[in-house]
Every structure is written in C-alpha cells, then in structure tokens.
Design a protein around this motif. Structure first.
Motif, PDB file in Angstrom:
ATOM      1  N   ASP A 142     -12.463   1.223  52.160  1.00 18.94           N
ATOM      2  CA  ASP A 142     -12.285   1.810  53.452  1.00 18.94           C
ATOM      3  C   ASP A 142     -11.933   3.289  53.729  1.00 18.94           C
ATOM      4  OD1 ASP A 142     -12.870  -0.743  54.601  1.00 18.94           O
ATOM      5  OD2 ASP A 142     -10.734  -1.092  55.359  1.00 18.94           O
ATOM      6  N   GLN A 143     -11.218   3.927  52.752  1.00 22.89           N
ATOM      7  CA  GLN A 143     -11.060   5.068  52.986  1.00 22.89           C
ATOM      8  C   GLN A 143     -12.394   5.927  52.566  1.00 22.89           C
ATOM      9  OE1 GLN A 143      -7.619   5.592  49.886  1.00 22.89           O
ATOM     10  NE2 GLN A 143      -6.687   6.417  51.589  1.00 22.89           N
ATOM     11  N   VAL A 144     -13.069   5.528  51.550  1.00 22.50           N
ATOM     12  CA  VAL A 144     -14.370   6.305  51.228  1.00 22.50           C
ATOM     13  C   VAL A 144     -15.210   5.992  52.164  1.00 22.50           C
ATOM     14  CG1 VAL A 144     -16.179   6.172  49.512  1.00 22.50           C
ATOM     15  CG2 VAL A 144     -13.834   5.946  48.607  1.00 22.50           C
ATOM     16  N   ARG A 145     -15.363   4.919  52.914  1.00 18.81           N
ATOM     17  CA  ARG A 145     -16.464   4.705  53.972  1.00 18.81           C
ATOM     18  C   ARG A 145     -16.052   5.691  55.112  1.00 18.81           C
ATOM     19  NH1 ARG A 145     -19.637   0.131  54.557  1.00 18.81           N
ATOM     20  NH2 ARG A 145     -19.655  -1.302  52.642  1.00 18.81           N
ATOM     21  N   ALA A 146     -14.778   5.717  55.486  1.00 13.51           N
ATOM     22  CA  ALA A 146     -14.604   6.371  56.706  1.00 13.51           C
ATOM     23  C   ALA A 146     -14.699   8.043  56.333  1.00 13.51           C
ATOM     24  CB  ALA A 146     -13.041   6.214  56.969  1.00 13.51           C
ATOM     25  N   ASP A 170     -23.847   3.139  61.344  1.00 12.21           N
ATOM     26  CA  ASP A 170     -25.173   2.863  61.752  1.00 12.21           C
ATOM     27  C   ASP A 170     -26.019   4.225  62.010  1.00 12.21           C
ATOM     28  OD1 ASP A 170     -24.949   0.181  61.418  1.00 12.21           O
ATOM     29  OD2 ASP A 170     -24.653  -0.221  63.538  1.00 12.21           O
ATOM     30  N   MET A 171     -25.136   5.305  62.276  1.00 15.73           N
ATOM     31  CA  MET A 171     -25.678   6.651  62.782  1.00 15.73           C
ATOM     32  C   MET A 171     -26.369   7.326  61.753  1.00 15.73           C
ATOM     33  SD  MET A 171     -23.733   8.970  65.742  1.00 15.73           S
ATOM     34  CE  MET A 171     -23.610   7.560  66.619  1.00 15.73           C
ATOM     35  N   VAL A 172     -25.635   7.709  60.672  1.00 19.42           N
ATOM     36  CA  VAL A 172     -25.745   8.757  59.560  1.00 19.42           C
ATOM     37  C   VAL A 172     -26.053   8.103  58.453  1.00 19.42           C
ATOM     38  CG1 VAL A 172     -25.083  10.863  58.753  1.00 19.42           C
ATOM     39  CG2 VAL A 172     -24.535  10.428  60.967  1.00 19.42           C
ATOM     40  N   ARG A 189     -14.890  -0.885  65.691  1.00 16.27           N
ATOM     41  CA  ARG A 189     -16.025  -0.389  66.408  1.00 16.27           C
ATOM     42  C   ARG A 189     -16.456   0.852  65.603  1.00 16.27           C
ATOM     43  NH1 ARG A 189     -16.291  -0.299  72.717  1.00 16.27           N
ATOM     44  NH2 ARG A 189     -16.137  -2.438  72.148  1.00 16.27           N
ATOM     45  N   ALA A 190     -15.452   1.724  65.126  1.00 15.57           N
ATOM     46  CA  ALA A 190     -15.676   2.889  64.543  1.00 15.57           C
ATOM     47  C   ALA A 190     -16.707   2.616  63.188  1.00 15.57           C
ATOM     48  CB  ALA A 190     -14.538   3.730  64.239  1.00 15.57           C
ATOM     49  N   MET A 191     -16.275   1.736  62.400  1.00 16.65           N
ATOM     50  CA  MET A 191     -16.894   1.326  61.136  1.00 16.65           C
ATOM     51  C   MET A 191     -18.453   1.067  61.679  1.00 16.65           C
ATOM     52  SD  MET A 191     -15.390   1.391  58.166  1.00 16.65           S
ATOM     53  CE  MET A 191     -13.630   1.231  57.533  1.00 16.65           C
ATOM     54  N   SER A 192     -18.493   0.382  62.640  1.00 17.98           N
ATOM     55  CA  SER A 192     -19.902  -0.157  62.842  1.00 17.98           C
ATOM     56  C   SER A 192     -20.844   0.890  63.321  1.00 17.98           C
ATOM     57  CB  SER A 192     -19.903  -1.347  64.027  1.00 17.98           C
ATOM     58  OG  SER A 192     -21.213  -1.456  64.343  1.00 17.98           O
ATOM     59  N   SER A 210     -18.632   8.632  56.267  1.00 20.47           N
ATOM     60  CA  SER A 210     -19.165   8.543  57.656  1.00 20.47           C
ATOM     61  C   SER A 210     -18.836   9.915  58.332  1.00 20.47           C
ATOM     62  CB  SER A 210     -18.589   7.315  58.371  1.00 20.47           C
ATOM     63  OG  SER A 210     -19.244   6.108  57.682  1.00 20.47           O
ATOM     64  N   GLN A 211     -17.541  10.310  58.262  1.00 19.76           N
ATOM     65  CA  GLN A 211     -16.893  11.397  59.085  1.00 19.76           C
ATOM     66  C   GLN A 211     -17.783  12.505  58.589  1.00 19.76           C
ATOM     67  OE1 GLN A 211     -14.869  10.889  61.313  1.00 19.76           O
ATOM     68  NE2 GLN A 211     -14.530  13.069  61.834  1.00 19.76           N
ATOM     69  N   ALA A 212     -17.780  12.752  57.137  1.00 22.29           N
ATOM     70  CA  ALA A 212     -18.249  14.091  56.454  1.00 22.29           C
ATOM     71  C   ALA A 212     -19.673  14.273  57.056  1.00 22.29           C
ATOM     72  CB  ALA A 212     -18.049  13.892  55.075  1.00 22.29           C
ATOM     73  N   MET A 213     -20.402  13.065  57.149  1.00 28.66           N
ATOM     74  CA  MET A 213     -22.045  13.304  57.355  1.00 28.66           C
ATOM     75  C   MET A 213     -22.069  14.032  58.871  1.00 28.66           C
ATOM     76  SD  MET A 213     -24.221  12.380  55.292  1.00 28.66           S
ATOM     77  CE  MET A 213     -24.604  11.471  53.712  1.00 28.66           C
ATOM     78  N   PHE A 214     -21.155  14.026  59.565  1.00 29.46           N
ATOM     79  CA  PHE A 214     -21.237  14.591  60.945  1.00 29.46           C
ATOM     80  C   PHE A 214     -21.129  16.112  60.750  1.00 29.46           C
ATOM     81  CE2 PHE A 214     -21.003  11.702  64.373  1.00 29.46           C
ATOM     82  CZ  PHE A 214     -20.489  10.530  63.546  1.00 29.46           C
ATOM     83  N   PHE A 215     -20.532  16.652  60.003  1.00 28.32           N
ATOM     84  CA  PHE A 215     -20.346  17.985  59.704  1.00 28.32           C
ATOM     85  C   PHE A 215     -20.852  18.848  58.575  1.00 28.32           C
ATOM     86  CE2 PHE A 215     -16.859  16.168  62.103  1.00 28.32           C
ATOM     87  CZ  PHE A 215     -16.970  16.980  63.433  1.00 28.32           C
ATOM     88  N   ALA A 216     -21.240  20.098  58.479  1.00 35.03           N
ATOM     89  CA  ALA A 216     -21.474  20.772  57.344  1.00 35.03           C
ATOM     90  C   ALA A 216     -21.059  22.344  57.355  1.00 35.03           C
ATOM     91  CB  ALA A 216     -23.216  20.775  57.347  1.00 35.03           C
TER      92      ALA A 216
END
Length: 275
Positions: free
Chosen positions: A253-257, A144-146, A137-140, A260-266
């Motif tokens: 999968d490591q790159v994808r995670a 899709d969000m960022v 679910r996290a991957m999906s 996705s995670q880094a896009m949440f923060f700056a």
C-alpha cells in the motif's frame, strides 16, 4: 518544574516528529519549499499555543491535526500558483480537482505515515468510518487516473521483482530494472521513464541518488520516489530532499500510494545527500 519539563518534552517530541510531517507535507504539495512552509506554519501555531495539542493521544497526532487544519483552510493544495505555473503543474491541478476532497490526505496518512483509522479520524476531524472510506476511495480514484512508464533502480532482485509486480498491477509499465548507478543511467537514457523508483544504496556501493541526479540532468524533471531504510538521513531540512520517500521495509500500500501521488507532480529537485 513540571511546566518546564512538559515544555521540554513537547519540544523533544515535536523535533522527533517534524521530519515525518515534512515528508507528508512535501508529498501533498510535490515540492520541498512549499511543504516546508506548511510545516513551519504548523510549528509556529503550536509554539504560540502549546495547549492546542494537549488533548491529543500523542504529540505526533496533534502535530498532524494542526497541520491539517492549516492545510484545509488555505485552499491551496499544490505548489505556488501564478504566472510561473508550468504545464506539468497545470496538469497536476487538473487531476487534483477531479479527486474527492481529503482522499489524498487520508491515503498518505494511512499508507505512508502509518496512522491507523482512529488516528486519521482525529487528525482530519472525521469519523473512523469516514476515514476508512476516504482511503478506499483514494486508492480507486488515484489508481485509475494516472499511468506511465517506470524505471526501477534496485540492486536486490527479490525487491526489484516485488516492486515491478506492484506497479504493473497498478497499470504502469516498467521500462527496465537497474542494479547500479551506471546501469541506471544507461537504461534510463535508452528508455525514458515517466517516473523513477530508486533505492539509495546500490549493489556496487554506488548511489541511487547520484544515478537519479544524472538522469534528471539529462532527461529533465520527472517524479522520483526514493526507498531507504534510513529516512531520517534525508529528512534534515539542510539541503534539497526528495518529495517522495518511502521506508524499508515497505508495504504494498505504501508503494501504491507513493507511486499514485508522485505521478501528479514533476517538481523533483536534484539531491545532494549521502545516505
């Protein structure tokens, strides 16, 4: 004698595993200082009661399990809140609020920290099937969000092409690919990225860290993911460290995670390391 040896073994194991807990904690919070506070609270809890990890298959699983208990009970999934919260952090909180609970944690545990689903279930006090569902679910949800524009700083052509393929498949755009420090600075200023994905050792022996620092000084804060074959050199706790760090050889999968995670923060801080 046995008790002393056990204490020494536990201390040794904890010190070996701590850098990776700190990496995980920073990835969750987006900031070194906040992540380190959670990691320190975890260590203090185990020191106060060493038996709390005695039933775990490994000390590392116990360390992450205790961390997860503290993290889950704190009710604070990001960096410090309050009057100093900036727009980027508000946006991150908005995105986080839309994610299913525990999905980010499961995703990072599996893809970045390399835990299997059985270990994740133990860490998160869930069933193995629940752990698998959380990662899926996290991957999906995060994918899709960022989406944004990414600058890749990588001197090996095959790896650069692979990274470009992964992030474009995720829906991101690659502004450019750079092979050296000067090349990265020029290309980063010409087409300003939302995120930088950088190797540390570059073709002309220049530093990806130096390139990133120069770009952040000129462009302002933005998320950065560093890639290195020697993560322990950056995970010392002695100086500013990257919030997002993946290890060579990496998996898709490591790159994808991480992306996705880094896009949440700056909240990327300037690095001051030689690695």
């Amino acid at each position: 004698m046995g008790s002393t040896e056990n204490t020494r073994d536990l201390s040794t194991d904890l010190m070996e595993d701590l850098p990776f807990l700190r990496r995980y904690a920073r990835a969750l919070t987006g900031a070194q200082d906040t992540g380190d506070r959670y990691a320190m609270a975890t260590l203090e809890a185990i020191v106060a009661d060493p038996s709390s990890v005695s039933d775990d298959p490994t000390t590392k699983i116990g360390l992450f399990r205790i961390f997860h208990g503290i993290w889950s009970s704190s009710g604070s999934p990001s960096a410090d809140e309050g009057e100093n919260t900036d727009l980027l952090e508000v946006r991150a909180q908005w995105r986080l609020a839309k994610l299913t609970a525990n999905t980010r944690e499961a995703l990072l545990l599996h893809t970045v920290e390399g835990f299997g689903f059985e270990a994740i279930a133990r860490i998160m006090d869930a069933s193995q099937s629940e752990a698998e569902e959380l990662v899926s679910r996290a991957m999906s949800e995060m994918g899709d969000m960022v989406a944004g524009n990414i600058l890749i700083i990588e001197d090996e052509g095959i790896i650069a092409m692979d990274l470009k393929s992964i992030v474009t498949d995720m829906g991101h755009s690659v502004t450019d690919v750079a092979r050296t420090r000067d090349d990265a600075i020029a290309k980063g200023k010409a087409k300003v990225p939302d995120l930088i994905l950088a190797d540390i050792q570059l073709a002309d022996k220049s530093s990806g860290i130096d390139a990133v620092n120069a770009l952040l000084e000129d462009l302002g804060d933005r998320p950065v993911i560093f890639i290195t074959a020697f993560p322990e050199r950056l995970l010392t706790g002695e100086r500013p460290e990257p919030a997002f760090l993946i290890t060579k050889p990496y998996s898709e999968d490591q790159v994808r995670a991480a992306v996705s995670q880094a896009m949440f923060f700056a909240t990327t801080e300037r690095m001051g390391v030689d690695a």
